[in-house]
Scaffold this active site. Sequence first.
Site, mmCIF file in Angstrom:
data_model
loop_
_atom_site.group_PDB
_atom_site.id
_atom_site.type_symbol
_atom_site.label_atom_id
_atom_site.label_comp_id
_atom_site.label_asym_id
_atom_site.label_seq_id
_atom_site.Cartn_x
_atom_site.Cartn_y
_atom_site.Cartn_z
ATOM 1 N N GLY A 122 0.763 -1.139 -0.059
ATOM 2 C CA GLY A 122 0.000 0.029 0.006
ATOM 3 C C GLY A 122 1.005 1.140 -0.005
ATOM 4 O O GLY A 122 1.849 1.146 0.529
ATOM 5 N N GLN A 159 3.285 9.860 0.896
ATOM 6 C CA GLN A 159 4.378 9.321 1.071
ATOM 7 C C GLN A 159 5.479 9.519 0.050
ATOM 8 O O GLN A 159 6.748 9.176 0.187
ATOM 9 C CB GLN A 159 4.172 7.758 1.229
ATOM 10 C CG GLN A 159 3.506 7.283 2.582
ATOM 11 C CD GLN A 159 3.358 5.930 2.378
ATOM 12 O OE1 GLN A 159 2.414 5.269 2.066
ATOM 13 N NE2 GLN A 159 4.055 5.249 3.228
ATOM 14 N N CYS A 178 5.261 -0.050 7.118
ATOM 15 C CA CYS A 178 5.061 0.867 6.518
ATOM 16 C C CYS A 178 6.304 1.400 5.688
ATOM 17 O O CYS A 178 7.340 1.274 6.073
ATOM 18 C CB CYS A 178 4.655 2.206 7.260
ATOM 19 S SG CYS A 178 4.356 3.682 6.396
ATOM 20 N N LEU A 179 5.918 1.625 4.316
ATOM 21 C CA LEU A 179 7.279 1.857 3.549
ATOM 22 C C LEU A 179 7.834 3.368 4.107
ATOM 23 O O LEU A 179 9.222 3.393 3.763
ATOM 24 C CB LEU A 179 6.775 2.033 2.238
ATOM 25 C CG LEU A 179 6.284 0.829 1.457
ATOM 26 C CD1 LEU A 179 5.958 1.155 0.166
ATOM 27 C CD2 LEU A 179 7.509 -0.106 1.429
ATOM 28 N N HIS A 212 -5.034 2.017 7.044
ATOM 29 C CA HIS A 212 -3.796 2.654 7.194
ATOM 30 C C HIS A 212 -3.297 3.656 6.266
ATOM 31 O O HIS A 212 -2.814 4.650 6.721
ATOM 32 C CB HIS A 212 -2.631 1.359 7.022
ATOM 33 C CG HIS A 212 -1.215 1.601 6.927
ATOM 34 N ND1 HIS A 212 -0.336 1.026 7.663
ATOM 35 C CD2 HIS A 212 -0.435 2.498 6.143
ATOM 36 C CE1 HIS A 212 0.700 1.377 7.633
ATOM 37 N NE2 HIS A 212 1.018 2.168 6.622
ATOM 38 N N GLU A 213 -3.719 3.414 4.914
ATOM 39 C CA GLU A 213 -3.628 4.354 3.847
ATOM 40 C C GLU A 213 -4.434 5.697 3.922
ATOM 41 O O GLU A 213 -3.708 6.656 3.934
ATOM 42 C CB GLU A 213 -3.868 3.690 2.392
ATOM 43 C CG GLU A 213 -2.855 2.338 2.061
ATOM 44 C CD GLU A 213 -1.463 2.734 2.529
ATOM 45 O OE1 GLU A 213 -0.884 3.925 2.409
ATOM 46 O OE2 GLU A 213 -0.841 1.656 2.744
ATOM 47 N N HIS A 272 -2.614 7.816 6.511
ATOM 48 C CA HIS A 272 -1.693 8.585 5.801
ATOM 49 C C HIS A 272 -2.175 10.068 5.218
ATOM 50 O O HIS A 272 -1.477 11.138 5.369
ATOM 51 C CB HIS A 272 -1.184 7.848 4.750
ATOM 52 C CG HIS A 272 0.156 6.977 5.039
ATOM 53 N ND1 HIS A 272 1.124 7.447 5.691
ATOM 54 C CD2 HIS A 272 0.145 5.716 4.636
ATOM 55 C CE1 HIS A 272 1.943 6.335 6.099
ATOM 56 N NE2 HIS A 272 1.412 5.139 5.310
HETATM 57 NI NI NI Z 1 2.221 3.328 5.470
#
Ligand code: NI
Length: 167
Positions: A46, A51, A91-92, A133-134, A137
């Site tokens: 995701g 991000q 998370c990236l 989660h997204e 963000h």
């Molecule tokens: Ni994330």
Amino acid sequence: MAIRDILYYPDPRLRNRAQPVDSVDDEVRRLLDDMLETMYAAPGIGLAAIQVNVPKRAVTIDISEHSDQPLCLVNPEILEVTGSVETEEGCLSVPGIYESVERADWIRARALDRDGQAFEFEAEGLLAVCVQHEIDHLDGKLFVDHLSQLKRQRIRKKAHKQQRQEM
Ligand code: NI
């Protein structure tokens, strides 16, 4: 398509609130394509536009085993939630950190797709967790915000240390 640079925690730009997309035009589609490429290359399941330093409400997700079922969500909104589930999340933007987070186990949501068409969907389990989660963000929130202050401090220290090593 192009791979974009991912922002890393605790970069303050990850705290920006993303703005709604006015219309899903070619620029937005290019953004979504770049996000998918960036997400697959990472690899991750995701990614939110914020991000890659684009404060727009756009998300890409693919939880399929072979990374061949991309989901593009523009202006996603959660309409209904039920249940609760604890999942080990990563998370990236917070590389190398995995912590258990509690979220709703089932959601109903709506969004615009890659063509700007509105659609509604239901999701449970990992997909439901991923969407939540997204969307976090997009509101400047990270999964570490769901953790205790002590854990968060520990992660912030580790992130600073990693960044120093990379310089
Ligand atoms: Ni994330």
